[in-house]
Design an enzyme around this catalytic site. Structure first.
Site, PDB file in Angstrom:
ATOM      1  CE1 TYR A 148      -3.603  -2.356  -0.101  1.00  0.00           C
ATOM      2  CE2 TYR A 148      -4.452  -1.261   1.849  1.00  0.00           C
ATOM      3  CZ  TYR A 148      -4.626  -2.159   0.811  1.00  0.00           C
ATOM      4  OH  TYR A 148      -5.803  -2.839   0.692  1.00  0.00           O
ATOM      5  CB  SER A 182       4.557  -5.814   7.437  1.00  0.00           C
ATOM      6  OG  SER A 182       4.360  -4.558   8.026  1.00  0.00           O
ATOM      7  CD  GLU A 265      -4.783  -2.806   8.820  1.00  0.00           C
ATOM      8  OE1 GLU A 265      -3.565  -2.827   9.028  1.00  0.00           O
ATOM      9  OE2 GLU A 265      -5.326  -1.998   8.048  1.00  0.00           O
ATOM     10  CG  ASN A 401      -2.309   9.482  15.955  1.00  0.00           C
ATOM     11  OD1 ASN A 401      -2.574   8.293  15.796  1.00  0.00           O
ATOM     12  ND2 ASN A 401      -1.827   9.958  17.091  1.00  0.00           N
ATOM     13  CD  GLU A 402      -0.626  13.510  12.213  1.00  0.00           C
ATOM     14  OE1 GLU A 402      -0.002  14.009  13.162  1.00  0.00           O
ATOM     15  OE2 GLU A 402      -0.461  12.326  11.835  1.00  0.00           O
TER      16      GLU A 402
END
Length: 421
Positions: A148, A182, A265, A401-402
């Site tokens: 992604y 990952s 997810e 977070n944003e």
């Protein structure tokens, strides 16, 4: 029927529960008993291994443990039996994740395949894709990575620039780069969001492709982290290829598939994650009692707040799983904000509870050189130092977070979209 044949994948656990009195207690006991009987011998050494920042630990042994789980029928519990799953109810899946965490069983190596791609293929994939790819996830013979994020886009999934072109040879040709991928260095496949319509922008013109990693056109380069480990990677596509039929959904419609995957997810497995969080908090609290740090009013207050935060996370997860939310996307973003900030703060709490010893490595030397925390190649960390360093990234990966706050503001509260250049 009151017993469960764990290895019989033809047994639908949901149907069994509907026909069995006291099914919840029987199922929970079956999970506990199986874990107690099987986390022995060489597997016993894997307890607690492979958590955040420690995915490198005993990878081959944890892979064999996952395959052992598969042979006993404990993988893909929530999948329908026709796809190799067990048809487990939501309650059964929650029980399994909680008992698994309480047993301190090793972190799973197949999360991306079992919890993310598999359900996505069941929801959006073709019968041919399901028949070809789901069995390798069920028996843990094929591992998956997620393609992604990109260097120029980060958490902005709609900003990807990796291109995909369907050529006359009947294959998709990919060019570009992914980052923070990952476990790409141990996976056989990667699912990729790529721009398949030249000139398109944002979430338009994207496609969701399934790409084999073992090919000449792909280079995987590990990224060394603060912890000295390298479970994240850069992945370079240089005219890499995949078959024309390995696209999930229609060409140009990959955004909706990607968004559907992200809902999976943040599902049931988060409750098991929270049991692990509770174990970490209990351990830090016990250390604080032992070394007297709990007598510091500030430390005591932070311990209490951490306990309250954990209860809030659990209540939110239960509410989300019960469907009692205005927006699933908003609920997922709230969940990410809750656990990421909580876990980051727990890492800092652990350092403050330990005090000055938290700055000292557990060994004087690593590979014959001084244990130097400024040199990632020659540093050995204890579990609390690793937790502190790795959780600095919790508020960034998986959607910063944003980004999560923007989702809540725009999709749930209906506020104007943030201005974008």
């Amino acid at each position: 029927m009151t017993s469960i044949n764990l290895a019989d994948r033809s047994l639908d656990l949901g149907e069994w529960a509907a026909q069995t009195p006291d099914a919840t207690r029987i199922f929970a006991k079956a999970v506990r008993d199986w874990l107690a009987e099987n986390l022995v011998g060489d597997f016993a050494d894997l307890r607690g291994c492979g958590g955040p920042g420690s995915e490198h630990e005993f990878f081959a042994e944890r892979l064999e443990w996952d395959r052992h789980l598969a042979r006993a029928g404990w993988t893909c519990l929530g999948w329908p039996t026709r796809h190799g799953g067990r048809g487990a109810t939501l309650e059964q899946r929650i029980i399994f994740h909680q008992e698994y965490a309480r047993a301190n069983a090793p972190a799973r190596v197949n999360h991306l395949g079992e919890e993310l791609l598999g359900p996505t293929l069941i929801e959006y994939g073709t019968p041919e894709q399901q028949q070809r790819l789901l069995p390798g996830i069920v028996d843990v013979t094929e591992l998956w990575a997620q393609g992604y994020s990109e260097p120029g886009a980060g958490s902005d999934l709609a900003g990807v620039s990796t291109s995909a072109r369907l050529d006359d040879d009947g294959r998709w040709h990919l060019n570009g780069q992914k980052i923070w991928t990952s476990l790409a260095h141990v996976a056989q496949w990667v699912f990729v969001i790529a721009r398949s319509e030249p000139g398109s922008s944002r979430h338009h013109g994207l496609s969701f492709l399934l790409v084999p990693l073992d090919q000449q056109g792909i280079t995987v380069r590990p990224i060394q982290q603060l912890t000295g480990t390298s479970e994240f990677n850069e992945v370079f596509f240089d005219d890499a290829v995949t078959d024309a039929d390995l696209i999930v959904g229609e060409p140009g419609q990959g955004w909706s598939v990607a968004m559907g995957l992200l809902q999976f997810e943040r599902g049931v497995s988060t409750l098991g994650q929270q049991v692990g969080f509770a174990r970490e908090l209990d351990s830090i609290t016990e250390i604080a009692r032992t070394n007297g740090a709990i007598d510091n009013p500030e430390i005591a207050t932070r311990v209490v707040r951490a306990d309250i935060g954990l209860k809030v996370m659990r209540a939110h997860a239960q509410r989300t799983l019960d469907g009692d939310v205005v927006s699933q996307a908003g609920a997922a973003s709230v969940a990410k904000l809750l656990w990421a900030n909580w876990h980051r703060d727990l890492g800092a709490l652990g350092m403050d509870v330990l005090g000055a010893p938290s700055l000292i490595g557990p060994g004087a030397t690593v590979e014959g050189r001084p244990n130097d925390i400024t040199d990632p190649e020659h540093v050995e960390l204890d579990e609390w130092q690793r937790l502190f360093l790795f959780t600095r990234a919790d508020t960034i990966y998986g959607g910063s977070n944003e980004v999560q706050r923007n989702i809540i503001a725009e999709r749930v509260l209906g506020l104007p979209r943030e201005a974008r250049a």
